[in-house]
Each structure stands twice: as C-alpha cells, then as structure tokens.
Scaffold this active site. Structure first.
Site, short mmCIF file in Angstrom:
data_model
loop_
_atom_site.label_atom_id
_atom_site.label_comp_id
_atom_site.label_asym_id
_atom_site.label_seq_id
_atom_site.Cartn_x
_atom_site.Cartn_y
_atom_site.Cartn_z
CG HIS A 56 -1.96 1.32 1.06
ND1 HIS A 56 -3.40 0.89 0.61
CD2 HIS A 56 -1.61 2.46 1.31
CE1 HIS A 56 -3.97 1.68 0.77
NE2 HIS A 56 -3.05 3.49 1.83
CD GLU A 58 3.13 8.60 3.61
OE1 GLU A 58 2.53 9.28 4.51
OE2 GLU A 58 3.98 9.04 2.31
CG ASP A 131 2.81 4.01 -10.82
OD1 ASP A 131 3.66 4.75 -10.03
OD2 ASP A 131 1.89 3.38 -10.32
NE ARG A 133 2.32 3.56 -7.10
CZ ARG A 133 1.11 2.50 -7.02
NH1 ARG A 133 0.15 2.49 -5.73
NH2 ARG A 133 0.37 2.35 -8.16
#
Length: 205
Positions: A56, A58, A131, A133
């Site tokens: 997950h 943040e 994205d 990440r």
C-alpha cells in the site's frame, strides 16, 4: 551512506494494537533517499506458507483524511480486515505519496483534475510519469519477515510485475474492489483504461 551500509535496512519493531487487531509494526529505511517505510504483520506463519499481503502506497488524503476522491483509505481498511480474518498476513506501507510525486504535487494534480484533466494527464502536465513508485524495498521487507510465497491484494498488474521482477513469489492475486464512490468513479475508470488496473466493469458504471 557509507560503502558498507546496506541500501535498505531494518531498524526496529514494536507492538501496534489497532481497532482491527494486534499487529506488529516493523520499521525500515531506504538509505539512498532517507525514506522510511513500515510493515505491519499479524499472526504467525510457516516460512513456506502462502501469506496474504497488501503493498500500500501512502495516501494522506485517503488514509488519514478520509477523502472519497480515491479508493486508497477504503482499500487499506479492507486489507487489514482481510489479514485479520485470514489469521495472518502482512501489509507493506510505502511512503510514496501520489504514485511517487509527493503530497504537494498531488494537490497540484488534484487542482488540474478539478479543471478537467484525468489523473494520468494531470501528472504528465506537471512533468511526471503517470506512476513513479519504486517497490525495490518490498523484497527486503518480506525476506525480513520470512515471507516466501504471497497472495497479493491488488488490482494493479504493474505492481505484480514489479514484485515478480524483484523475485517475490506471487502465488495468486486477490482483487480488492472496495471503496468505489461517486467521487472516484472517473478516477478509477482512468486507472482501468490507462494504467491497466483490474476492476469489475459493472461497479464503475
């Protein structure tokens, strides 16, 4: 970071009672950027067991401020519930707000979305990829917790591919279609059409 300091390091752990159950919180640091991440573990498992996990990212607005313009907070709650119901599991909580662009840039992206941009267009308009990440620390976190095989709770096939590339042995995927609201349906449709996320099409009508 000195030459003998590992890039990713486990720091400490402590009991973390929650309204869902009694977890253990494990703290990690990425020395390359100083970013701190945590894992929440619940119960005990055999090292060869298939462990349900949620990775997950943040989301202050969804996780802590109860925003309904995303499904993040709802998914976090459901993941913790699923882990407790199963009897054991792990939630990896990565400190990479706004798919990696940071909190203030996420607010800027929200402002653009209010003007008609979708979530991907807003990030790109600000000069970011859709994205950003990075999941590299996940393998270290799972190895530290003796998790070898996982059932991952996600709708995101890119996340599955990233973890697989890191050597995480994903046995199965569990959909987490939870928290769809009138405020986030357009956002979730965009994640489906542009980012490949898997949602039940009927739920987004």
């Amino acid at each position: 970071m000195t030459s003998n300091t590992p890039k990713f390091e486990f720091i400490s752990q402590a009991k973390l009672p929650t309204r869902y159950g009694d977890f253990t919180i494990h703290g990690f640091i990425d020395h390359s950027n100083g970013q701190e991440h945590v894992a929440l573990s619940y119960g005990n498992w055999d090292p060869i067991a298939t462990v349900p996990i949620r990775v997950h990212s943040e989301c202050l607005t969804g996780d802590a401020l109860f925003s309904t313009r995303c499904d993040c907070g709802f998914q976090l709650e459901r993941a913790l519930e699923n882990i407790v119901e199963h009897g054991y599991g792990v939630l990896l909580y990565l400190r990479q707000e706004g798919r990696g662009i940071g909190l203030l840039n996420k607010i800027r992206a929200y402002n653009l979305q209010d003007q008609g941009y979708d979530t991907v267009e807003a990030n790109e308009h600000l000069g970011f990829d859709a994205d950003l990440r990075d999941y590299a620390i996940c393998k270290v976190m799972l190895d530290t917790l003796y998790v070898s095989n996982v059932e991952i709770m996600t709708n995101n096939p890119q996340k599955i591919q990233a973890l697989t590339d890191l050597g995480v042995n994903i046995i199965s995927r569990r959909p987490i279609d939870h928290g769809i609201t009138e405020d986030n349906k357009v956002y979730l449709r965009t994640k489906t059409t542009k980012l490949g996320h898997k949602f039940n099409p009927d739920s987004l009508k």
